[in-house]
Design a protein around this motif. Sequence first.
Motif, PDB file in Angstrom:
ATOM      1  N   SER A 333       0.946  -1.494  -0.310  1.00 29.28           N
ATOM      2  CA  SER A 333      -0.055   0.055   0.258  1.00 29.28           C
ATOM      3  C   SER A 333       0.885   1.597   0.171  1.00 29.28           C
ATOM      4  CB  SER A 333      -1.000  -0.040   1.007  1.00 29.28           C
ATOM      5  OG  SER A 333      -0.056   0.350   3.071  1.00 29.28           O
ATOM      6  N   LEU A 374      -7.664   0.947  -1.426  1.00 29.48           N
ATOM      7  CA  LEU A 374      -7.693  -0.372  -0.992  1.00 29.48           C
ATOM      8  C   LEU A 374      -8.799  -1.828  -1.631  1.00 29.48           C
ATOM      9  CD1 LEU A 374      -7.207  -0.490   3.280  1.00 29.48           C
ATOM     10  CD2 LEU A 374      -5.673  -0.856   1.194  1.00 29.48           C
ATOM     11  N   HIS A 387      -1.221 -10.746  -2.753  1.00 30.52           N
ATOM     12  CA  HIS A 387      -0.981 -10.531  -1.371  1.00 30.52           C
ATOM     13  C   HIS A 387      -1.242  -9.066  -1.181  1.00 30.52           C
ATOM     14  CE1 HIS A 387       0.258 -14.492  -1.189  1.00 30.52           C
ATOM     15  NE2 HIS A 387      -0.498 -14.347  -2.021  1.00 30.52           N
ATOM     16  N   LEU A 388      -1.751  -8.047  -0.171  1.00 27.37           N
ATOM     17  CA  LEU A 388      -1.295  -6.853   0.417  1.00 27.37           C
ATOM     18  C   LEU A 388      -0.254  -6.560   1.574  1.00 27.37           C
ATOM     19  CD1 LEU A 388      -2.108  -4.040  -0.017  1.00 27.37           C
ATOM     20  CD2 LEU A 388      -4.411  -5.096   1.843  1.00 27.37           C
ATOM     21  N   MET A 389       0.155  -5.685   1.267  1.00 23.75           N
ATOM     22  CA  MET A 389       1.253  -5.555   2.881  1.00 23.75           C
ATOM     23  C   MET A 389       1.335  -4.293   2.950  1.00 23.75           C
ATOM     24  SD  MET A 389       4.957  -6.036   1.980  1.00 23.75           S
ATOM     25  CE  MET A 389       5.870  -5.897   0.676  1.00 23.75           C
ATOM     26  N   LYS A 403      -6.608  -3.382   8.853  1.00 25.35           N
ATOM     27  CA  LYS A 403      -7.530  -4.601   8.705  1.00 25.35           C
ATOM     28  C   LYS A 403      -8.922  -4.035   8.373  1.00 25.35           C
ATOM     29  CE  LYS A 403      -6.304  -8.281   9.771  1.00 25.35           C
ATOM     30  NZ  LYS A 403      -5.556  -9.141  11.523  1.00 25.35           N
ATOM     31  N   LEU A 406      -9.695  -1.897   5.342  1.00 27.94           N
ATOM     32  CA  LEU A 406     -10.268  -2.851   4.695  1.00 27.94           C
ATOM     33  C   LEU A 406     -11.305  -3.457   4.522  1.00 27.94           C
ATOM     34  CD1 LEU A 406      -8.202  -4.197   1.960  1.00 27.94           C
ATOM     35  CD2 LEU A 406      -7.518  -6.449   3.957  1.00 27.94           C
ATOM     36  N   VAL A 426      -3.134 -10.927   4.119  1.00 27.09           N
ATOM     37  CA  VAL A 426      -2.440  -9.555   4.097  1.00 27.09           C
ATOM     38  C   VAL A 426      -0.789  -9.716   5.508  1.00 27.09           C
ATOM     39  CG1 VAL A 426      -2.949  -7.837   5.319  1.00 27.09           C
ATOM     40  CG2 VAL A 426      -4.542  -8.380   4.233  1.00 27.09           C
ATOM     41  N   VAL A 446      -0.953 -10.752  10.894  1.00 25.89           N
ATOM     42  CA  VAL A 446      -0.851 -10.988   9.893  1.00 25.89           C
ATOM     43  C   VAL A 446      -0.441 -12.496   8.675  1.00 25.89           C
ATOM     44  CG1 VAL A 446      -0.016  -8.671   9.560  1.00 25.89           C
ATOM     45  CG2 VAL A 446       1.205 -10.416   9.738  1.00 25.89           C
TER      46      VAL A 446
END
Length: 575
Positions: A333, A374, A387-389, A403, A406, A426, A446
Amino acid sequence: MRVFTGVGVSRGIAIGPVFQFKKARLEFKSYAPENPAEEWERFQKSVAVAREKIHAVYVNARSEIGADEAAIFEAHLSILDDPELHDAVKEKIYRVPLNAEAALFAASEAFCAELEAIEDEYFRARALDVRDVASSVMRVLLGITESGYENLTAPSIIIGRDITPSDCITLDHHMVLGFCTLEGGPTSHTTILARSLGVPALVGPSDEVLSLPDGATIALDGYKGELVTEMNAVEYARYESLRDLKKQHLGKALDQAHLPAVTKDGHQVIVAANVEGVSAAPEALKNGAEAVGLFRTEFNFLQQTKMPDEETQYKSYRDTLDAFDGRPVILRSLDIGGDKQLPYLDLPYELNPFLGVRGIRLCLKNRPLFKTQLRAVLRAGYQHNLHLMFPMVAKKSEIRAAKEVLEECRQELIAEGKPVAENMPVGIMIEIPAAALLADQLADEVDFFSIGTNDLSQYTLAVDRTNPNLSDLANAFDPAVLRLIASVINAGHKKGKMVGVCGELAGEPLAIPILLGLGLDEFSMNAPAIPIAKQIIREMNLADTKEIAQAVLEMETPSDVRAYVAQKYPFLNEL
């Protein structure tokens, strides 16, 4: 032999003659015009001609180095059409009054002074872009057509006080062996272009290099950041052998780039690419990338003159996911702040932006900005391996807050009848020492960790990694940094979580045995480093690397660590 030391900003070794890059001086007279309207018209016509030339450079760059890097020249077009710059020039023409040349110089230098007054490497680098654009217009006003490299008749190492992006891309690349500039830095656009072109480069040597005669044979070492002159036959042969050896290793590694990274005793790891967008996919895949370990989304924002909307972001992310054809893609992000700023966000000035509102802190303070991204991510991830970090996380509450945003976006999209990614993993970046020390707690929140060794080193060692005077101290081989990496890997594995590294350390040949031995699951790096990294891993025994990793954790200095690994694996010095 004489050695000039700077900072290596693009890896590689070049040997060849000097070419001193000297553009025609933009000399002009300053005077009060009799007819300001004519001067304003001259300026506008010159801007139109310069726009055509910059657009031609953009088209050339897009075909040669890809859309992401060519976007530099889209940014130049935005600077050229900036209404504030035009208004400043017009005011000086009519109100001072000044001729067009003097008005342009005064207005553009005022802009540059504002940028250079900001204690931020990114803004200082952008001042060079403003000067590049102003120079393009000035050359039209003065009727100057010389490029500065008319006499470049043989492949050479180009030396100059500064080589602008326009100069860099319009050079015949078959005639360029390397770049050496006094000005610029790791984040300058010319540095980015040099890396994209695969050309060795260094910045920041003493101005004595400007006195080296054209045609003199020199060696440029982009690994060590050295420019070597006055070599005897033995020294020349050594650099020539080193250059050729590296080329041979790279050729062999490229031939086997699509083989998996499996150690001799059967341990497999993932080798992934760091990318900025879809245009990076062909090179990453050609070099054997098995995944994307870091998709830097902020470059989509940095190259815009206004905030990209949800649809724009969605298309960018979706195109990148499609290009990697089912391979895992870890999207980070928005990581803005520190050395990456967005002028259109109008962020407040910070005395120390690296310790300020950046990364996840900025996003949580600017929910509309965060939610727009997002929502685009959730839509793009539908039926894709996304995948999102989150970057710059220091504590559990930040993860939980992110989160929650999200999930809010997910529910909004479902209510709107739009498909979204399901069960998207995540994770977080580990780049703050506090996060490394609390990794055992953060792992509960996570699915994976990705260690950003560049910032982790900076914050652990209290060293500005963009300061060339401290480049020897900002060292991820420092045992203090390595101990933090080890603790993060151990904490992640105890909770069954994957741990990767997406900082520059992942692609450093001498670091690979250490990271293997510490148990790293994923190595993510710039695409050109992937073939060599995979080749190194295939030469290792996991059991041996575990012994090496434990040994270096007890050492005192980064040089001790590097020397120890080099002694254990002498062939790494050849890569």
